[in-house]
Design a protein around this motif. Structure first.
Motif, mmCIF file in Angstrom:
data_model
loop_
_atom_site.group_PDB
_atom_site.id
_atom_site.type_symbol
_atom_site.label_atom_id
_atom_site.label_comp_id
_atom_site.label_asym_id
_atom_site.label_seq_id
_atom_site.Cartn_x
_atom_site.Cartn_y
_atom_site.Cartn_z
ATOM 1 N N TRP A 183 102.136 -64.031 46.735
ATOM 2 C CA TRP A 183 101.638 -62.679 46.990
ATOM 3 C C TRP A 183 100.650 -62.238 45.920
ATOM 4 O O TRP A 183 100.882 -62.378 44.716
ATOM 5 N N LEU A 184 99.529 -61.698 46.389
ATOM 6 C CA LEU A 184 98.523 -61.086 45.521
ATOM 7 C C LEU A 184 97.965 -59.863 46.241
ATOM 8 O O LEU A 184 97.778 -59.902 47.463
ATOM 9 N N PRO A 185 97.687 -58.780 45.527
ATOM 10 C CA PRO A 185 96.995 -57.669 46.195
ATOM 11 C C PRO A 185 95.590 -58.110 46.603
ATOM 12 O O PRO A 185 94.952 -58.913 45.905
ATOM 13 N N ASP A 186 95.105 -57.625 47.728
ATOM 14 C CA ASP A 186 93.781 -58.028 48.214
ATOM 15 C C ASP A 186 92.693 -57.782 47.179
ATOM 16 O O ASP A 186 91.696 -58.508 47.122
ATOM 17 N N LEU A 187 92.871 -56.758 46.346
ATOM 18 C CA LEU A 187 91.873 -56.450 45.321
ATOM 19 C C LEU A 187 91.672 -57.607 44.352
ATOM 20 O O LEU A 187 90.601 -57.770 43.776
ATOM 21 N N VAL A 188 92.728 -58.393 44.154
ATOM 22 C CA VAL A 188 92.692 -59.463 43.160
ATOM 23 C C VAL A 188 92.348 -60.811 43.784
ATOM 24 O O VAL A 188 91.716 -61.650 43.158
ATOM 25 N N ALA A 189 92.755 -61.007 45.026
ATOM 26 C CA ALA A 189 92.567 -62.306 45.669
ATOM 27 C C ALA A 189 91.083 -62.637 45.834
ATOM 28 O O ALA A 189 90.238 -61.750 45.904
ATOM 29 N N PHE A 190 90.789 -63.935 45.885
ATOM 30 C CA PHE A 190 89.420 -64.400 46.063
ATOM 31 C C PHE A 190 89.290 -65.027 47.439
ATOM 32 O O PHE A 190 89.630 -66.194 47.632
ATOM 33 N N VAL A 204 81.753 -69.916 27.738
ATOM 34 C CA VAL A 204 80.508 -69.147 27.791
ATOM 35 C C VAL A 204 80.378 -68.427 29.125
ATOM 36 O O VAL A 204 80.073 -67.234 29.190
ATOM 37 N N ALA A 205 80.633 -69.151 30.229
ATOM 38 C CA ALA A 205 80.537 -68.538 31.549
ATOM 39 C C ALA A 205 81.568 -67.425 31.704
ATOM 40 O O ALA A 205 81.275 -66.344 32.235
ATOM 41 N N GLY A 206 82.780 -67.666 31.226
ATOM 42 C CA GLY A 206 83.809 -66.641 31.331
ATOM 43 C C GLY A 206 83.494 -65.404 30.520
ATOM 44 O O GLY A 206 83.780 -64.276 30.943
ATOM 45 N N THR A 207 82.911 -65.576 29.346
ATOM 46 C CA THR A 207 82.542 -64.435 28.508
ATOM 47 C C THR A 207 81.484 -63.577 29.180
ATOM 48 O O THR A 207 81.461 -62.358 29.025
ATOM 49 N N ALA A 208 80.602 -64.230 29.938
ATOM 50 C CA ALA A 208 79.519 -63.495 30.589
ATOM 51 C C ALA A 208 79.956 -62.773 31.858
ATOM 52 O O ALA A 208 79.211 -61.953 32.381
ATOM 53 N N LEU A 209 81.170 -63.065 32.367
ATOM 54 C CA LEU A 209 81.610 -62.453 33.621
ATOM 55 C C LEU A 209 81.748 -60.943 33.505
ATOM 56 O O LEU A 209 82.173 -60.428 32.477
ATOM 57 N N ILE A 210 81.380 -60.263 34.569
ATOM 58 C CA ILE A 210 81.654 -58.829 34.654
ATOM 59 C C ILE A 210 82.942 -58.631 35.442
ATOM 60 O O ILE A 210 83.458 -59.557 36.050
ATOM 61 N N ARG A 211 83.463 -57.398 35.417
ATOM 62 C CA ARG A 211 84.667 -57.113 36.192
ATOM 63 C C ARG A 211 84.318 -56.907 37.663
ATOM 64 O O ARG A 211 83.227 -56.457 37.984
ATOM 65 N N SER A 212 85.271 -57.231 38.560
ATOM 66 C CA SER A 212 85.046 -57.019 39.987
ATOM 67 C C SER A 212 86.379 -56.810 40.666
ATOM 68 O O SER A 212 87.435 -57.054 40.082
ATOM 69 N N ALA A 213 86.343 -56.330 41.890
ATOM 70 C CA ALA A 213 87.532 -56.194 42.732
ATOM 71 C C ALA A 213 87.076 -56.295 44.174
ATOM 72 O O ALA A 213 85.942 -55.938 44.509
ATOM 73 N N ASP A 214 87.954 -56.805 45.029
ATOM 74 C CA ASP A 214 87.570 -56.997 46.432
ATOM 75 C C ASP A 214 87.684 -55.681 47.187
ATOM 76 O O ASP A 214 88.550 -55.492 48.035
ATOM 77 N N THR A 215 86.783 -54.759 46.844
ATOM 78 C CA THR A 215 86.747 -53.447 47.482
ATOM 79 C C THR A 215 85.327 -52.913 47.372
ATOM 80 O O THR A 215 84.611 -53.267 46.425
ATOM 81 N N GLY A 260 81.999 -51.256 46.433
ATOM 82 C CA GLY A 260 81.581 -50.702 45.164
ATOM 83 C C GLY A 260 81.800 -51.647 44.004
ATOM 84 O O GLY A 260 81.078 -51.595 43.015
ATOM 85 N N TRP A 261 82.813 -52.518 44.112
ATOM 86 C CA TRP A 261 83.115 -53.459 43.032
ATOM 87 C C TRP A 261 83.245 -54.882 43.549
ATOM 88 O O TRP A 261 83.678 -55.766 42.836
ATOM 89 N N ARG A 262 82.854 -55.106 44.811
ATOM 90 C CA ARG A 262 82.979 -56.435 45.400
ATOM 91 C C ARG A 262 81.840 -57.318 44.907
ATOM 92 O O ARG A 262 80.689 -56.886 44.831
ATOM 93 N N CYS A 263 82.146 -58.551 44.575
ATOM 94 C CA CYS A 263 81.136 -59.506 44.094
ATOM 95 C C CYS A 263 81.347 -60.821 44.834
ATOM 96 O O CYS A 263 82.274 -61.575 44.524
ATOM 97 N N ALA A 264 80.493 -61.076 45.828
ATOM 98 C CA ALA A 264 80.634 -62.283 46.638
ATOM 99 C C ALA A 264 80.502 -63.540 45.782
ATOM 100 O O ALA A 264 81.153 -64.556 46.059
ATOM 101 N N ALA A 265 79.682 -63.474 44.727
ATOM 102 C CA ALA A 265 79.504 -64.641 43.867
ATOM 103 C C ALA A 265 80.817 -65.030 43.198
ATOM 104 O O ALA A 265 81.091 -66.216 42.973
ATOM 105 N N HIS A 266 81.651 -64.049 42.863
ATOM 106 C CA HIS A 266 82.940 -64.362 42.253
ATOM 107 C C HIS A 266 83.840 -65.109 43.232
ATOM 108 O O HIS A 266 84.568 -66.026 42.841
ATOM 109 N N ASP A 267 83.793 -64.727 44.507
ATOM 110 C CA ASP A 267 84.598 -65.426 45.510
ATOM 111 C C ASP A 267 84.142 -66.881 45.641
ATOM 112 O O ASP A 267 84.962 -67.805 45.713
ATOM 113 N N VAL A 268 82.822 -67.077 45.708
ATOM 114 C CA VAL A 268 82.281 -68.438 45.828
ATOM 115 C C VAL A 268 82.650 -69.255 44.598
ATOM 116 O O VAL A 268 83.063 -70.415 44.697
#
Length: 668
Positions: A611-618, A510-521, A523-531
């Motif tokens: 290795w992960l691109p910074d956009l993907v890493a949390f 349920v939580a995963g279905t409700a997630l929106i898309r984000s990226a570490d940049t 305009g699309w950065r979501c601190a809650a996703h990192d936490v």
């Protein structure tokens, strides 16, 4: 220096000519067309050759012109003794002759792109056709058409483009149509916007180029019918790949033709459902500015049981899908109409839905949840308790408030179970609030206006193990008894009896279905996703086990970024070779470098595995330090895939060749 003429047999390209790039030297098609049509406009520069040279004279400047003349002679378009004008350089040392060749190439400047556009537009204005220009220049007709579109941009737009205030991407978006009046109207509306908003997509949208609704209607009506009625379709000449964006020049005509087809479709539907006066509306019933999904009637088996609904209480809408196929939806005309129709005695006694003890028919449960029971409840509230409609709403609100207080009193376990159950039903089974007793936290699992093109991610899922795992868990959840049970009460009972592990998995989905898309940049950065990720124990090694940075994924990134990736895993000499590789080979090199199996050095293998691109890493992780670790036989484990070995060997050979080759000069 002196001037004279030579024949082709007397000349060869001098070894002192600095132009060595084979691709540039061989590109003579346009030159051949020009020489065949108007002759040699610039003389060659030649010098006496060494005694062992193939011919007496070497061409210092004009090697491509010489090759073009040779090809015209071979094709029989010029005689073998065709006179070639040249300037002779005599008595100079080889070093000075080489410097003359270099200076001749360095001093030459290519035409600016806008100068090319304007010249072709001028040629067309003087009477030449696109076909003639293409033949004269040795270019494709589509190339000439694109230059012409750009050359005929409305004057203020062309001036901004020539001055560098408008990018090619913006200019080509305006040139998607020839309508200069329309171009100017959009230009005036957008030119003061920030470049972030004044982009190609927004320009095309304002011009109605590739308009989704118009494209659907065109498919619905049929292109032949629209064109036959006098309509025109203007293609966007600046599309990529298989895209076929067009602009419908006469949208009013298209809508008239579509309405004629809709009229036929409406009569067919009325006859099919046996309601001669079925009313069609332009849009579904609305509630609070949005479609009132609670009023939709989902026909049993796809066919509406017309005898069950008062004719004046229902309406229908017709839409067209992306393939141009019409589809019909049925609705209660209003909440009042639905309520009135559900009162006892308004249908025949034979209709099973009229009886309070009967549940809605299969297939219509979402549109009419426990409708007969609800109708009787309103009657009881009125007759037994004397409650008006507003009074009943207040009592319902009071009961909800008391229930909320009970949830707080009891604690988290029951509340968590109920929340997860109701959201799972709402999100994955599209159950209505009346069935679960709770609103869906999110009504759709997309990101609003920033949604991705349909099917975009699906094409990349082959390298995402996490996607396969996710879909497998979702499919398992959908098959659970509490998800398939039609009766809401039995469904909740079945859910409450699950073991805690099953409930936790349901909560996660349920939580995963409700997630929106984000990226570490920005305009699309979501601190809650990192936490959230850190709370789940995120680790780069784990994420990499769920995602393989294949060539397909790495190809999404720019060339410089891909080259930067390889720099962290190869030595400086190998990386210098990669810089000169073709773009597709750079992508392959990056994919090879990021495969841990290609490295014997434990430190390099560990960095590649994490290795992960910074956009993907949390959040922060161990940085990859760029240091030399060559990809050669000493550090590559023999892979099982022979084709992969050949690719690696080819890349190593190409890198070695490129390191030995002299830098290429600018294109002539």
């Amino acid at each position: 220096m002196s001037s004279r003429t030579f024949t082709h047999a007397e000349l060869h390209k001098s070894d002192l000519n600095v132009r060595t790039n084979a691709e540039d030297a061989e590109a003579t098609g346009a030159l051949e067309a020009s020489i065949a049509r108007v002759g040699l406009m610039l003389p060659l520069l030649v010098h006496p050759a060494a005694p062992d040279a193939p011919t007496p004279w070497g061409v210092l400047a004009g090697g491509r012109r010489l090759r073009a003349i040779g090809r015209l002679i071979d094709a029989g378009r010029l005689p073998a003794d065709w006179p070639i004008a040249a300037t002779v350089v005599d008595g100079l040392p080889n070093a000075e002759i080489t410097e003359m060749s270099l200076g001749e190439n360095l001093l030459r400047r290519d035409l600016r792109p806008y100068e090319v556009h304007a010249a072709i537009a001028h040629a067309v204005a003087q009477g030449d056709s696109v076909e003639t220009i293409a033949e004269n220049l040795g270019q494709e007709k589509d190339w000439v058409r694109r230059q012409l579109r750009l050359g005929k941009l409305a004057a203020p737009i062309f001036a901004a483009y020539a001055a560098g205030d408008l990018s090619f991407e913006q200019a080509s978006a305006y040139a998607a149509t020839e309508d200069s009046v329309l171009q100017l109207s959009v230009w005036e509306a957008l030119r003061h916007e920030h470049s972030y908003h004044h982009n190609g997509a927004r320009i095309r949208a304002a011009l109605k180029v590739g308009d989704r609704e118009a494209s659907r209607l065109l498919l619905f009506v049929g292109e032949a019918i629209y064109v036959g009625a006098g309509g025109m379709i203007e293609p966007d000449l600046f599309v990529d790949g298989r895209d076929t964006r067009v602009r419908i020049t006469d949208e009013q005509l298209l809508r008239r033709l579509a309405e004629e087809r809709f009229a036929v479709e409406r009569e067919r539907i009325r006859a099919d459902v046996k309601i001669p006066d079925l009313r069609f509306t332009a849009q579904p019933p609305q509630f609070s500015g949005r479609t009132d999904e609670a009023l939709e009637i989902i026909p049993n088996g796809g066919k509406l049981a017309a005898h069950r609904y008062p004719a004046d209480a229902i309406v229908a809408t017709i839409d067209v899908d992306d393939h141009g196929a019409p589809f019909t939806r049925f609705w209660w005309a209003s909440r009042a109409a639905k309520g009135a129709a559900e009162k006892p005695g308004t249908r025949s006694a034979a209709d099973p839905v009229n009886t309070a003890v009967n549940a809605p028919r299969a297939g219509e449960a979402f549109a009419m949840p426990d409708s007969a029971y609800a109708a009787n409840g309103r009657a009881i509230a009125r007759d037994q308790y004397g409650l008006t409609a507003d009074g009943l709403q207040l009592i319902r609100s009071l009961r909800r408030t008391l229930l909320r207080r009970l949830l707080i009193e009891q604690g988290g376990s029951v509340a968590n179970d109920y929340l997860v159950w109701s959201q799972a039903r709402a999100l994955l089974s599209h159950a209505l609030p009346a069935q679960t007793g709770a609103r869906a936290i999110v009504g759709e699992w997309h990101d609003g206006a920033d949604r991705a093109p349909p099917g975009l991610f699906e094409g990349f899922q082959g390298d995402v193990a996490a996607a396969g795992d996710w879909h497998a868990w979702v499919d398992m959840l959908k098959a659970q008894t509490f998800m398939t049970e039609g009766d809401p009460g039995k469904s909740l009972s079945a859910y409450l009896e699950l073991d805690q592990a099953s409930k936790d998995r349901t909560a996660a989905i349920v939580a995963g279905t409700a997630l929106i898309r984000s990226a570490d940049t920005p305009g699309w950065r979501c601190a809650a996703h990192d936490v959230l990720a850190r709370a789940c124990g995120v680790d780069a090694l784990k994420l990499r086990s769920w995602w393989t940075p294949s060539a397909k994924w790495l190809g999404l990134f720019g060339r410089m970024f891909r080259l930067g990736i390889t720099q962290a895993f190869v030595d400086a000499a190998t990386h210098a070779g990669f810089v000169r590789l073709r773009d597709s080979d750079v992508t392959t090199a990056a994919a090879i470098a990021l495969d841990p199996g290609n490295h014997n050095d434990p430190a390099v293998r560990a960095r590649a595995a994490r290795w992960l691109p910074d956009l993907v890493a949390f959040g922060p992780d161990d940085p990859v330090e760029p240091q030399g670790h060559p990809i050669d036989d000493a550090v590559i484990d023999p892979p099982a895939d022979e084709a992969r070995v050949k690719v690696k060997k080819s890349l190593r050979i190409k890198a070695a060749q490129l390191r030995e080759r002299q830098p290429s000069e600018p294109v002539e």
